[in-house]
Design a protein around this motif. Sequence first.
Motif, short mmCIF file in Angstrom:
data_model
loop_
_atom_site.label_atom_id
_atom_site.label_comp_id
_atom_site.label_asym_id
_atom_site.label_seq_id
_atom_site.Cartn_x
_atom_site.Cartn_y
_atom_site.Cartn_z
N ARG A 11 0.83 -1.21 0.00
CA ARG A 11 0.00 0.00 0.00
C ARG A 11 0.87 1.26 0.00
N GLN A 43 -1.42 4.40 1.00
CA GLN A 43 -2.86 4.14 0.85
C GLN A 43 -3.40 3.43 2.10
N ASP A 50 -5.87 2.02 5.15
CA ASP A 50 -7.17 1.34 5.15
C ASP A 50 -8.10 1.84 6.24
N SER A 102 -3.42 8.85 -0.02
CA SER A 102 -4.63 8.59 -0.81
C SER A 102 -5.66 7.90 0.07
N ALA A 139 -8.26 6.46 -1.09
CA ALA A 139 -9.07 5.62 -1.98
C ALA A 139 -9.50 4.28 -1.37
N ARG A 140 -8.65 3.71 -0.51
CA ARG A 140 -9.00 2.40 0.06
C ARG A 140 -9.98 2.51 1.21
N ASN A 161 -13.15 3.14 1.85
CA ASN A 161 -14.38 3.34 1.07
C ASN A 161 -15.57 2.56 1.62
N ARG A 162 -15.63 2.43 2.96
CA ARG A 162 -16.76 1.70 3.56
C ARG A 162 -17.91 2.65 3.88
#
Length: 467
Positions: free
Chosen positions: A14, A42, A44, A88, A90-91, A93-94
């Motif tokens: 990541r 990235q 989480d 970022s 982007a990950r 996304n929940r």
Amino acid sequence: VPSLDDLADCFSGRLLTAAEDMAPFLTDWRDLWRGSALAVVQPDSADDVASVVRWCAARGIAIVPQGGNTGMSGGATPEPGANAIILSLARMNRIRTIDGIDNVIVVDAGCILHTVQQAAEDAGRFFPLSLGAEGSCTIGGNLATNAGGTGVLRYGSARDLCLGMEVVTAQGLLWDGLRRLRKDSSGYDLRDLFIGSEGTLGIITGAVMRLYPSPAARATALVAVPSIEAALELFDAVRNRLDTALTAFEFLSENCLSLVLDHRPDLRRPIQQPSPWYLLVELSDLQTADGIRDVLESLLATAFEQDLIVDAAIAETVAQARDFWAIREGIAEAQGRVGKTIKHDIAVPVSRVPAFLSEADAAIGARWPDVRFVTFGHLGDGNIHYNFSPPDGGDQQAFLAQQQPINQVVHDIVVRHGGTISAEHGLGQLRNREIARYKSPIEIELMRQVKQALDPQGLMNPGKLLP
Ligand code: FAD
Ligand code: MLT
Ligand code: ZN
């Protein structure tokens, strides 16, 4: 150059450091800005974000938060030669929860706007933030820029839709401000500080957003109007009669319409006789599926008798309404295809729109007779994208070299009419120097003090927003 090894251990798979992997993160979608970074990380989770920020803070490394990278002001692109990492979202996304009684959706900041709209719809609700980039932009980016879009007239901008927020501070501490309250007067509103801060104060990791009932029906029309004055007379009449049932009042010039049609062979011209201006008017009815179309038709018939409009096409099907919206929302992309763009994102009081347009058109036309006007926007909000494209076959670089003087001519007129140089896109690195000309020294100084208090090391998205 600091070693990234310990970060790489924690973020295995990541952490991007290869030039080809980082490339898409180092420029904006219009390729107007290019920057550099040590790495793209990235995370989480919010805890991951906090640990990255602490790692950077300890080493004096700057952080550039990035969501969908659809921004218009270069806010998500690092500066050239920056000692920075791109963070970022982007990950993250929940969709965390949806609550009917509280009427909210709680999401990770990296959720794509369209995903949030879809989740609300699946729960029988409506999430009204809507913009051309909704398939790629994120809620975190929407909040960080205080995004607007096409639903502001009825539902407000990102700020109005946000009840609570989770933020990682510049020190790497996690602030859980995920409140669901309609009322709260318990001190400074920190949430409101982070909204519109463009990543310069902290990193938004989650948000509580308001939901609304889904309209039972919508009626949509593309309307040809002879002048902006006539358009505003119609606006006043419709809003005064229908209030919240008027859910969109957008406008575009004939130039915009032909630009989109040239690039979208799948769309057809809804009104045959060209007109200087078109409106996209949408009414929504919460209760019943019938009736709203008749209301729109009768309003337009009256407007026609009063010479406020010259023609109108009412969408007969959902697909046709979608096509009208595709025309309006296709302008940004179509304009991007004919070359570099000089954009403005100005707002003036709605009543001043005609005066602004006639003064600005005259001033620009006199000094730059060849530029192509691409004027459109959220007329009901007084927010105009007063954009320009280079003349056909014109030199792109010579055109872009005029950006600064063109901005100044336009923005001087805007501010004389009590307006703002950014209504919804933010200052980023496009307008951060210019803003010093238009805000008072006191306001700029107060902004600096806020920045100093929340980010004393100056590591959060440096070179953006502040002069
Ligand atoms: P990014 O571009 O990734 O970032 C924007 C800014 O926010 C940067 O400064 C970045 O550092 C910061 N940021 C991003 N995420 C976070 C976070 N989690 N925490 C802190 N800071 C963060 N905008 C409108 O308002 N209205 C429109 O009608 C509209 N139409 C558009 C149409 C098209 C075709 C396109 C391409 C763009 C349009 N935009 C519009 C602009 C853009 O989509 C919005 O500004 C959007 O809100 C940006 O979201 P993003 O996730 O892409 O943010
Ligand atoms: C839009 O409203 O379509 C975008 O915000 C505008 C732009 O391209 O300038
Ligand atoms: Zn816009």
